[in-house]
Design a protein around this motif. Sequence first.
Motif, PDB file in Angstrom:
ATOM      1  N   LYS A  96       1.124  -1.447   0.193  1.00  0.00           N
ATOM      2  CA  LYS A  96       0.291   0.243   0.027  1.00  0.00           C
ATOM      3  C   LYS A  96       1.168   1.503   0.275  1.00  0.00           C
ATOM      4  O   LYS A  96       0.641   2.443  -0.515  1.00  0.00           O
ATOM      5  CB  LYS A  96      -1.007   0.099   1.436  1.00  0.00           C
ATOM      6  N   TYR A  97       2.085   1.159   0.741  1.00  0.00           N
ATOM      7  CA  TYR A  97       2.708   2.045   0.854  1.00  0.00           C
ATOM      8  C   TYR A  97       4.429   2.389  -0.412  1.00  0.00           C
ATOM      9  O   TYR A  97       4.818   2.917   0.352  1.00  0.00           O
ATOM     10  CB  TYR A  97       3.382   2.573   1.409  1.00  0.00           C
ATOM     11  N   LYS A  98       4.118   1.642  -1.067  1.00  0.00           N
ATOM     12  CA  LYS A  98       5.026   1.468  -1.209  1.00  0.00           C
ATOM     13  C   LYS A  98       6.420   1.350  -1.395  1.00  0.00           C
ATOM     14  O   LYS A  98       7.360   1.929  -1.643  1.00  0.00           O
ATOM     15  CB  LYS A  98       4.611   2.614  -3.030  1.00  0.00           C
ATOM     16  N   THR A  99       6.632   0.293  -0.280  1.00  0.00           N
ATOM     17  CA  THR A  99       8.020  -0.091   0.524  1.00  0.00           C
ATOM     18  C   THR A  99       8.999  -1.263  -0.475  1.00  0.00           C
ATOM     19  O   THR A  99       9.330  -1.515   0.689  1.00  0.00           O
ATOM     20  CB  THR A  99       7.644   0.070   2.115  1.00  0.00           C
ATOM     21  N   ALA A 100       8.424  -1.682  -1.438  1.00  0.00           N
ATOM     22  CA  ALA A 100       9.054  -2.921  -1.886  1.00  0.00           C
ATOM     23  C   ALA A 100      10.208  -2.870  -1.774  1.00  0.00           C
ATOM     24  O   ALA A 100      10.809  -3.545  -1.519  1.00  0.00           O
ATOM     25  CB  ALA A 100       8.590  -2.796  -3.354  1.00  0.00           C
ATOM     26  N   ASN A 101      10.971  -1.876  -2.028  1.00  0.00           N
ATOM     27  CA  ASN A 101      12.298  -1.781  -2.277  1.00  0.00           C
ATOM     28  C   ASN A 101      13.348  -2.229  -0.687  1.00  0.00           C
ATOM     29  O   ASN A 101      13.551  -2.571  -0.648  1.00  0.00           O
ATOM     30  CB  ASN A 101      13.037  -0.442  -2.758  1.00  0.00           C
ATOM     31  N   LYS A 102      12.160  -1.847   0.406  1.00  0.00           N
ATOM     32  CA  LYS A 102      12.629  -1.835   2.078  1.00  0.00           C
ATOM     33  C   LYS A 102      11.970  -3.107   2.556  1.00  0.00           C
ATOM     34  O   LYS A 102      13.070  -3.216   3.689  1.00  0.00           O
ATOM     35  CB  LYS A 102      12.291  -0.628   2.508  1.00  0.00           C
ATOM     36  N   LYS A 103      11.577  -3.410   2.341  1.00  0.00           N
ATOM     37  CA  LYS A 103      10.579  -4.566   2.623  1.00  0.00           C
ATOM     38  C   LYS A 103      11.388  -6.469   2.769  1.00  0.00           C
ATOM     39  O   LYS A 103      11.587  -6.615   3.862  1.00  0.00           O
ATOM     40  CB  LYS A 103       9.004  -4.900   1.550  1.00  0.00           C
ATOM     41  N   PRO A 104      12.360  -6.977   1.771  1.00  0.00           N
ATOM     42  CA  PRO A 104      13.407  -7.559   2.340  1.00  0.00           C
ATOM     43  C   PRO A 104      14.828  -7.765   3.627  1.00  0.00           C
ATOM     44  O   PRO A 104      14.746  -8.307   4.275  1.00  0.00           O
ATOM     45  CB  PRO A 104      14.090  -7.437   1.176  1.00  0.00           C
ATOM     46  N   TYR A 105      14.490  -6.553   3.358  1.00  0.00           N
ATOM     47  CA  TYR A 105      15.142  -5.747   5.274  1.00  0.00           C
ATOM     48  C   TYR A 105      14.527  -6.244   6.595  1.00  0.00           C
ATOM     49  O   TYR A 105      15.281  -6.877   7.540  1.00  0.00           O
ATOM     50  CB  TYR A 105      16.101  -4.968   5.278  1.00  0.00           C
ATOM     51  N   TYR A 106      12.980  -6.077   6.129  1.00  0.00           N
ATOM     52  CA  TYR A 106      12.242  -6.876   7.369  1.00  0.00           C
ATOM     53  C   TYR A 106      11.659  -7.533   7.567  1.00  0.00           C
ATOM     54  O   TYR A 106      11.085  -7.767   8.820  1.00  0.00           O
ATOM     55  CB  TYR A 106      11.752  -4.795   7.516  1.00  0.00           C
ATOM     56  N   GLU A 107      11.807  -8.259   6.208  1.00  0.00           N
ATOM     57  CA  GLU A 107      11.341  -9.553   5.938  1.00  0.00           C
ATOM     58  C   GLU A 107      10.814 -10.804   7.547  1.00  0.00           C
ATOM     59  O   GLU A 107      10.048 -11.125   7.927  1.00  0.00           O
ATOM     60  CB  GLU A 107      11.351 -10.659   4.680  1.00  0.00           C
ATOM     61  N   ASN A 108      12.308 -10.803   7.972  1.00  0.00           N
ATOM     62  CA  ASN A 108      11.858 -11.604   9.464  1.00  0.00           C
ATOM     63  C   ASN A 108      12.156 -10.609  10.537  1.00  0.00           C
ATOM     64  O   ASN A 108      12.287 -11.744  11.493  1.00  0.00           O
ATOM     65  CB  ASN A 108      13.640 -12.173   8.827  1.00  0.00           C
ATOM     66  N   ILE A 109      11.296  -9.839  10.510  1.00  0.00           N
ATOM     67  CA  ILE A 109      11.137  -9.496  11.827  1.00  0.00           C
ATOM     68  C   ILE A 109       9.297  -9.694  11.772  1.00  0.00           C
ATOM     69  O   ILE A 109       8.794  -8.973  11.151  1.00  0.00           O
ATOM     70  CB  ILE A 109      10.895  -7.656  12.069  1.00  0.00           C
ATOM     71  N   LYS A 110       8.856 -10.509  13.102  1.00  0.00           N
ATOM     72  CA  LYS A 110       8.137 -10.156  13.010  1.00  0.00           C
ATOM     73  C   LYS A 110       7.038  -9.691  13.694  1.00  0.00           C
ATOM     74  O   LYS A 110       5.456 -10.188  12.665  1.00  0.00           O
ATOM     75  CB  LYS A 110       7.453 -12.039  14.487  1.00  0.00           C
ATOM     76  N   SER A 111       7.285  -9.188  14.177  1.00  0.00           N
ATOM     77  CA  SER A 111       5.625  -8.244  14.693  1.00  0.00           C
ATOM     78  C   SER A 111       6.945  -6.900  15.380  1.00  0.00           C
ATOM     79  O   SER A 111       7.908  -6.893  16.347  1.00  0.00           O
ATOM     80  CB  SER A 111       5.090  -8.681  15.972  1.00  0.00           C
ATOM     81  N   ALA A 112       5.356  -5.443  15.743  1.00  0.00           N
ATOM     82  CA  ALA A 112       6.274  -4.889  16.868  1.00  0.00           C
ATOM     83  C   ALA A 112       5.301  -4.864  17.418  1.00  0.00           C
ATOM     84  O   ALA A 112       4.033  -4.213  17.144  1.00  0.00           O
ATOM     85  CB  ALA A 112       6.476  -3.313  15.606  1.00  0.00           C
ATOM     86  N   GLU A 113       5.653  -4.435  18.608  1.00  0.00           N
ATOM     87  CA  GLU A 113       4.961  -4.208  20.308  1.00  0.00           C
ATOM     88  C   GLU A 113       4.773  -3.098  20.919  1.00  0.00           C
ATOM     89  O   GLU A 113       5.860  -3.212  20.982  1.00  0.00           O
ATOM     90  CB  GLU A 113       4.864  -5.342  20.702  1.00  0.00           C
ATOM     91  N   ILE A 114       3.835  -2.720  20.850  1.00  0.00           N
ATOM     92  CA  ILE A 114       4.043  -1.484  21.844  1.00  0.00           C
ATOM     93  C   ILE A 114       3.874  -1.971  23.327  1.00  0.00           C
ATOM     94  O   ILE A 114       2.825  -1.914  23.713  1.00  0.00           O
ATOM     95  CB  ILE A 114       2.809  -0.465  21.827  1.00  0.00           C
ATOM     96  N   ILE A 115       5.131  -2.053  23.888  1.00  0.00           N
ATOM     97  CA  ILE A 115       4.794  -2.149  25.610  1.00  0.00           C
ATOM     98  C   ILE A 115       4.599  -2.139  26.684  1.00  0.00           C
ATOM     99  O   ILE A 115       4.623  -1.801  27.645  1.00  0.00           O
ATOM    100  CB  ILE A 115       5.790  -3.691  26.078  1.00  0.00           C
ATOM    101  N   ALA A 116       5.126  -0.353  26.559  1.00  0.00           N
ATOM    102  CA  ALA A 116       4.937   1.047  27.024  1.00  0.00           C
ATOM    103  C   ALA A 116       4.724   2.186  26.323  1.00  0.00           C
ATOM    104  O   ALA A 116       5.177   2.369  25.447  1.00  0.00           O
ATOM    105  CB  ALA A 116       6.114   0.654  27.865  1.00  0.00           C
TER     106      ALA A 116
END
Length: 541
Positions: free
Chosen positions: A124-144
């Motif tokens: 949706k945000y046209k971030t295809a060039n950045k995706k390969p680097y973040y594909e192994n991060i499962k989630s971002a969770e706010i903990i505080a």
Amino acid sequence: MKLYALVLSLLLGAQAAFATGNPNAPIGGELKMNLGTAPTTLNALSSTDFNSSQVQSMILETLLNRNIDTREWEPALASEWKIAKDGKSFEFTLRPGVKWQDGKPLTIEDVKFSFDAIVEPTNKYKTANKKPYYENIKSAEIIAPNKIKFTVSKPYFDNFSVVATLTIVPMHLYKNPSKDQEKVLNKTLIGTGPYALQDFDRAKGITLKLNQEWWGRKDPTKKGIYNFEKISMKFIQETTIAIQRIEKGDIDYIDLGAEDYMKKTSGPKWGKEVIKVKTQHKGVRGYAFIGFNLTNPMFASKKTREAMVHLFNRREMIKKFLFDLSLPATGPLYQQSEYADPSVKPFEYDPKLALNLLKEDGWKIEAGDKFLSKMVGGKKVNLSFTIIEPDAEFVKYLTIFKEDAKQAGVDVNVKVVEWNSFIKLLDERKFEAVRLAWGGGDLDWDPKQIWHSESIANAGSNFIGYKNPKVDKLIDESRVLMDKKERIKKLREVYKVIADDVPYIFLFNGKYFYYAHNKRIGKEKEAYTYGIGTDYWWMTK
């Protein structure tokens, strides 16, 4: 990177920061520099070109920074960080009191959105060039209210680094923008960083002004960095004109090429009013190339592509234009990198061998024809193609290639294309061949963005359509290797296989870095360990 074994000694944040630069450097003055061409867009999520990133780096910030002299991690928008003992999660504590340049507070939700927007599955945000680097991060969770936790789905040697260098964007501007708002995001930029966008005029340039509210102004470790009151970025594409402007005092700093340094920087003002510099550092180097559109049947055969390389007289060009200050490139990375296989040698200029390869591949000159042709899919196809080129100054190299190719019966044409139109052609895959350069990336090479088949879709960086299952497998295997020596071994094989496939004509690897600056510029040294370090310069008067 240092994951996981080496970074586990840095388990808890508030780690030591390393002051760099001159703490007594005065703040003030205007730095006038040349950006070359206007950024295609300032949109921090969808932009892909180097010039966009240069502007964004002054305005937007990441969670952590690397010190230019030590490469150690330093706090940025995150004041503290923690790496789990098993290396499977990372926690960051957001710096308090930071505001976006429109006055709204920076929140932990902004951090989460910045990650979620990149990995959003529909692009949706046209971030295809950045995706390969973040594909192994499962989630971002706010903990505080001020803490976020990134969880790893599978190992990747660079997991911590890609999260630590995540560029944080304002959610209130980027989330679900209307079409009209999207257009605004192309030409405006709101950040938290040391500079704010004052003006963007595609015909004239970009002006940045010092962000007086930047959190770093109160941080003693940031003394001596970002010292200019204003930065003006000009769009002068021709280096000769840029050199004339710096001689007149209209510009304070420009990057130079080897030819510029040797041939165009002499005269009464050089060495007195204008200083030229040839230097070395351990930072990344880019490389230029001519890429073949591999979806075009003309370039389907490796023999044809290899013949084109043997028709490209790089050594003559290096001698004639680069004053022997470059090396003929050998593969998909600058050969000075530890990841480049030193056993791979450059293809040499050899018209006779090129013609033999073309004949073996079925190309021949029919009676009455000037150029080679062969039957492809039941149709006669001439060995004729156009190279799109974004920089008119590089045409002289391609002209030599064009004339040498003509002698072998190959019709090469060159078309200079304005930068924004050029990028559009790449994204739409509407080209036969393209001359461009890669900026080098990170010191620790991850070739997935450019060379993996998964990076072809959605206007990804593999715009030539390169596919090799062996390369895909090697890249995938290298990414989970935490032992750097083993990873180097694996990636040198990647380098060798790609070089042998000849998807590009790999052009030149520079031996040095070159730039020029006005005598008004103050600086501690010509270069730091991992870069020139213009962020630490100041105006003396």
